[in-house]
Design an enzyme around this catalytic site. Structure first.
Site, PDB file in Angstrom:
ATOM      1  N   ASN A   5      -5.368   5.825  -0.122  1.00 55.35           N
ATOM      2  CA  ASN A   5      -4.659   6.898  -0.829  1.00 55.35           C
ATOM      3  C   ASN A   5      -5.505   8.175  -0.799  1.00 55.35           C
ATOM      4  O   ASN A   5      -6.577   8.238  -1.400  1.00 55.35           O
ATOM      5  CB  ASN A   5      -4.396   6.438  -2.275  1.00 55.35           C
ATOM      6  N   PHE A   6      -4.998   9.176  -0.096  1.00 56.19           N
ATOM      7  CA  PHE A   6      -5.755  10.437   0.043  1.00 56.19           C
ATOM      8  C   PHE A   6      -5.727  11.255  -1.245  1.00 56.19           C
ATOM      9  O   PHE A   6      -6.511  12.172  -1.412  1.00 56.19           O
ATOM     10  CB  PHE A   6      -5.166  11.280   1.181  1.00 56.19           C
ATOM     11  N   LYS A   7      -4.777  10.957  -2.138  1.00 55.87           N
ATOM     12  CA  LYS A   7      -4.565  11.727  -3.381  1.00 55.87           C
ATOM     13  C   LYS A   7      -4.551  13.225  -3.081  1.00 55.87           C
ATOM     14  O   LYS A   7      -4.117  13.639  -2.003  1.00 55.87           O
ATOM     15  CB  LYS A   7      -5.616  11.334  -4.425  1.00 55.87           C
ATOM     16  N   HIS A  89       2.905   5.417  -9.070  1.00 53.89           N
ATOM     17  CA  HIS A  89       1.443   5.379  -9.187  1.00 53.89           C
ATOM     18  C   HIS A  89       1.053   5.872 -10.583  1.00 53.89           C
ATOM     19  O   HIS A  89       1.754   6.709 -11.165  1.00 53.89           O
ATOM     20  CB  HIS A  89       0.815   6.277  -8.103  1.00 53.89           C
ATOM     21  N   GLU A 137      -2.753  -1.884 -10.210  1.00 54.96           N
ATOM     22  CA  GLU A 137      -3.921  -1.014 -10.396  1.00 54.96           C
ATOM     23  C   GLU A 137      -4.117  -0.727 -11.878  1.00 54.96           C
ATOM     24  O   GLU A 137      -3.347   0.051 -12.463  1.00 54.96           O
ATOM     25  CB  GLU A 137      -3.711   0.336  -9.707  1.00 54.96           C
ATOM     26  N   ILE A 142      -9.370   3.188 -12.325  1.00 51.69           N
ATOM     27  CA  ILE A 142      -9.190   4.061 -11.155  1.00 51.69           C
ATOM     28  C   ILE A 142     -10.328   5.080 -11.116  1.00 51.69           C
ATOM     29  O   ILE A 142     -10.650   5.712 -12.122  1.00 51.69           O
ATOM     30  CB  ILE A 142      -7.811   4.769 -11.212  1.00 51.69           C
ATOM     31  N   GLY A 174     -11.071   1.248  -8.436  1.00 51.49           N
ATOM     32  CA  GLY A 174     -12.524   1.085  -8.455  1.00 51.49           C
ATOM     33  C   GLY A 174     -13.100   0.261  -7.311  1.00 51.49           C
ATOM     34  O   GLY A 174     -14.291  -0.077  -7.336  1.00 51.49           O
ATOM     35  N   SER A 196     -11.096   6.870  -3.825  1.00 55.53           N
ATOM     36  CA  SER A 196     -12.309   7.689  -3.917  1.00 55.53           C
ATOM     37  C   SER A 196     -13.488   7.154  -3.100  1.00 55.53           C
ATOM     38  O   SER A 196     -14.246   7.937  -2.518  1.00 55.53           O
ATOM     39  CB  SER A 196     -12.718   7.870  -5.384  1.00 55.53           C
TER      40      SER A 196
HETATM   41  O1  G3P Z   1      -4.046   4.328  -5.249  1.00 55.25           O
HETATM   42  C1  G3P Z   1      -5.378   3.965  -5.205  1.00 55.25           C
HETATM   43  C2  G3P Z   1      -6.140   4.441  -6.351  1.00 55.25           C
HETATM   44  O2  G3P Z   1      -5.454   4.723  -7.508  1.00 55.25           O
HETATM   45  C3  G3P Z   1      -7.434   3.759  -6.585  1.00 55.25           C
HETATM   46  O3  G3P Z   1      -8.304   4.815  -6.689  1.00 55.25           O
HETATM   47  O4  G3P Z   1     -10.426   5.935  -6.478  1.00 55.25           O
HETATM   48  O5  G3P Z   1     -10.255   3.827  -7.796  1.00 55.25           O
HETATM   49  O6  G3P Z   1     -10.072   3.746  -5.309  1.00 55.25           O
HETATM   50  P1  G3P Z   1      -9.854   4.542  -6.565  1.00 55.25           P
END
Ligand code: G3P
Length: 215
Positions: A5-7, A89, A137, A142, A174, A196
């Protein structure tokens, strides 16, 4: 399967999105693991046309066509050959009733990845919704750098996998190590959603290869 997810991270603005999508494609070829970038609607078509790879968008709206201004139609997105989308999301919530309506009027073959953030949701409104993939999630994890869905919520992963025996389950939040992925897969997940740790990495290719090596 890995969804990256590039967000809206700055690293993915402009050509950054194309570069990261190229890395996803390269690592997918090297590792044999399906890796799909989940990108802004502004980048999706460009990535699709240049790289000819599967691409998902981060969200669509509950609209089809007509006198609507500024929305993202799943039908228009699908016609542009984009392969799928996240729905609900944690950073882009949609009401359960709207999700239901949206999925009843849905383009054929356009993949729906329904995000939920708790087992309560899996047992509640989400159980009546037909999506292609469920992504679990926990919101509070996150972006975490030291905890993940795999270290903090293994029993919930297992319960969700058991609750939906016929639907592929992805997990995210995470995730920052190969071990996180190994644990998730052992618990029955079919893949992960990650953001991330890859987008913000000094060397995204190296980290993504390491993550993919868990499959
Ligand atoms: O959609 C994936 C995301 O919400 C997870 O984010 O930064 O915890 O890998 P992250």
């Amino acid at each position: 399967m890995i969804l990256v997810n590039f967000k809206l991270y700055k690293e993915t603005f402009s050509d950054g999105a194309l570069k990261l999508a190229e890395i996803c494609q390269k690592v997918s070829k090297k590792s044999g693991v399906e890796i799909i970038p989940v990108v802004s609607a502004l980048d999706a078509v460009r990535i699709k046309e240049k790289l000819k790879m599967k691409v998902y968008v981060q969200a669509v709206d509950e609209v089809d066509e007509g006198a609507k201004t500024g929305f993202i139609s799943p039908f228009q997105t699908s016609e542009l050959k984009i392969d799928g989308t996240l729905i609900n999301h944690s950073e882009h919530r949609i009401k359960a009733g709207t999700i239901k309506k949206m999925l009843k009027n849905w383009p054929k073959g356009f993949k729906s990845v329904l995000c939920i953030s708790s087992f309560g949701q899996a047992e509640g409104w989400a159980k009546n919704i037909k999506a292609d993939i469920i992504a679990y999630e926990p919101k509070e994890l996150i972006g975490s750098k030291d905890k993940s869905v795999a270290t903090e919520k293994p029993e919930i992963i297992k319960k969700i996998v058991e609750k939906y025996p016929k639907i592929p389950i992805l997990v995210g939040a995470g995730i920052h190590s190969k071990e996180d992925v190994v644990v998730s897969l052992k618990l029955g997940a079919k893949g992960i959603l990650i953001s991330s740790f890859i987008v913000k990495a000094k060397n995204p290719e190296k980290e993504l290869l390491e993550i993919a090596s868990a499959f």
